[in-house]
Design an enzyme around this catalytic site. Structure first.
Site, PDB file in Angstrom:
ATOM      1  N   SER A 192      71.826  21.118  76.677  1.00 53.61           N
ATOM      2  CA  SER A 192      72.100  20.433  75.411  1.00 53.61           C
ATOM      3  C   SER A 192      72.066  21.323  74.177  1.00 53.61           C
ATOM      4  O   SER A 192      72.319  20.843  73.070  1.00 53.61           O
ATOM      5  CB  SER A 192      71.122  19.267  75.213  1.00 53.61           C
ATOM      6  N   LYS A 213      75.020  21.046  71.933  1.00 55.57           N
ATOM      7  CA  LYS A 213      75.231  20.091  70.841  1.00 55.57           C
ATOM      8  C   LYS A 213      75.208  20.756  69.461  1.00 55.57           C
ATOM      9  O   LYS A 213      75.685  20.163  68.491  1.00 55.57           O
ATOM     10  CB  LYS A 213      74.188  18.973  70.913  1.00 55.57           C
ATOM     11  N   SER A 273      69.145  14.133  71.070  1.00 57.99           N
ATOM     12  CA  SER A 273      69.983  14.681  72.142  1.00 57.99           C
ATOM     13  C   SER A 273      70.632  13.587  72.975  1.00 57.99           C
ATOM     14  O   SER A 273      70.757  13.718  74.202  1.00 57.99           O
ATOM     15  CB  SER A 273      69.181  15.635  73.039  1.00 57.99           C
ATOM     16  N   LYS A 322      66.897  23.099  68.812  1.00 58.29           N
ATOM     17  CA  LYS A 322      67.599  22.288  69.812  1.00 58.29           C
ATOM     18  C   LYS A 322      67.053  22.620  71.185  1.00 58.29           C
ATOM     19  O   LYS A 322      66.933  23.792  71.553  1.00 58.29           O
ATOM     20  CB  LYS A 322      69.111  22.536  69.790  1.00 58.29           C
TER      21      LYS A 322
END
Length: 364
Positions: A145, A148, A202, A312
């Site tokens: 992720s 993203k 997320s 993140k």
């Protein structure tokens, strides 16, 4: 302070009012107490992060959402080293950093004397681009992720109306892997809220919906992601989907340093990725309206014990536990990339080990 559910119309009115000053900020601040001192103004976990991000986004026509993007090589003027994050969103663009600087983090021959357990790690001085610590940093690995962050940059580059309402379709829940989600088909949020969902919580369907609602559709969005990676000099990177569930989404730790550096030029990404928690009011014609209470996926952001400027996390089986972050230690910015940790405890143990080691190093 807990947020009370408000109507979509009330939310939009509050957002618009933010562009005219700070009067409405109290209604849209993130959960938790405001930080004292400069950290809140710098958007690192500050309670004003979310409201100021909305302020920036709804002035997108003035170009204030996006700053000059660093090419990722560490030799450009870094706009994020000035007065970013202030309520006026003013930047100090006159900081020229000498690439031969040998300050608090030292040189390549004076790296952090630590051992990490994750498969790939990169730590760099964000002012000079100098390596502070490396471990298999040039090997491409699944990034999960962390993807993203690129998704967010492509969305913000598009200049689309962040107030436009997006409805989740069944296809937004279909991907390369099955993943849990508290969102439902038919949920309606505006583009700004979908972006916050993607960066803070997320949520994969939120990221998928952002790609699907891009000019030219999903395929055009994927082309834009990979073109952006090329533009940033990410030679090992490939993006197969906007969520990170696709194991083909790969990059080396050093290339993800370039991604984080570029993301630092987007105030919205700074604010949204470091928002600790938020209560979303989700509208749904079929299933009814509800409040979705969401927390940041990073335990370091939630704790507030470290100055985190961008964050993140990521996880799929092929990638292991991953995290990227920008931080400031001894008044110096650093970027940390950790890929392939076997467990969450390993990921956060490596991160804290790096942060604590940086804190003990000499300053200029």
């Amino acid at each position: 302070m807990k947020h009370l559910p408000i109507s979509k119309q009330q939310l939009i009115v509050a957002m618009i009012s933010l562009s005219f000053g700070g009067m409405a900020q109290a209604a849209l601040t993130i959960n938790g107490s405001p930080d004292s001192g400069s950290s809140a103004r710098m958007s690192w976990g500050g309670a004003d992060s979310l409201s100021e991000a909305r302020n920036i986004m709804y002035k997108s026509n003035s170009g204030s959402t996006i700053r000059k993007v660093d090419n990722g090589y560490g030799t450009t003027n870094l706009t994020n080293a000035g007065s970013y994050g202030s309520s006026s969103n003013n930047y100090n663009n006159n900081n020229n950093y000498n690439t031969t600087y040998r300050g608090s983090f030292g040189s390549r021959t004076d790296m952090v004397p630590i051992s990490t357990n994750s498969r790939s790690v990169a730590v760099i001085d964000a002012e000079t681009g100098e390596s502070i610590y490396e471990k298999n940093a040039d090997v491409a690995r699944p990034m999960a992720s962390i993807t993203k962050i690129m998704t967010a940059m492509v969305v913000l580059d598009s200049g689309l109306d962040m107030r436009e309402e997006i409805t989740l379709d069944p296809e937004d829940f279909v991907g390369p892997k099955r993943a849990s989600s508290r969102l439902k088909s038919g949920d309606r949020l505006n583009r700004a809220e979908m972006l916050l969902m993607s960066l803070m919580k997320s949520e994969n369907p939120a990221a998928k919906s952002l790609a699907r609602n891009y000019p030219g559709g999903y395929s055009a969005f994927m082309r834009a992601m990979n073109q952006k990676a090329q533009d940033l000099g990410m030679t090992t990177a490939f993006f197969g989907d906007p969520t990170g569930l696709d194991k083909r989404n790969v990059a080396s730790s050093n290339d993800l340093v370039k991604l984080v550096r570029a993301a630092g030029n987007y105030d919205v990404i700074r604010r949204f990725s470091t928002t600790k928690s938020y209560d979303f009011y989700v509208a749904n014609y079929s299933n009814g309206n509800r409040t979705y209470k969401a927390n940041n996926t990073s335990s370091l952001v939630r704790s507030g014990n470290y100055p985190i400027g961008i964050s993140k996390t990521g996880f799929i089986n092929e990638a292991g536990r991953c995290v990227v972050m920008e931080t400031r230690v001894n008044n110096r910015p650093a970027i940390i990339v950790i890929l392939g940790a076997n467990s969450s405890a390993t990921r956060w143990g490596d991160a804290k080990n790096i942060l604590n080691s940086l804190a003990t190093r000499r300053t200029v």
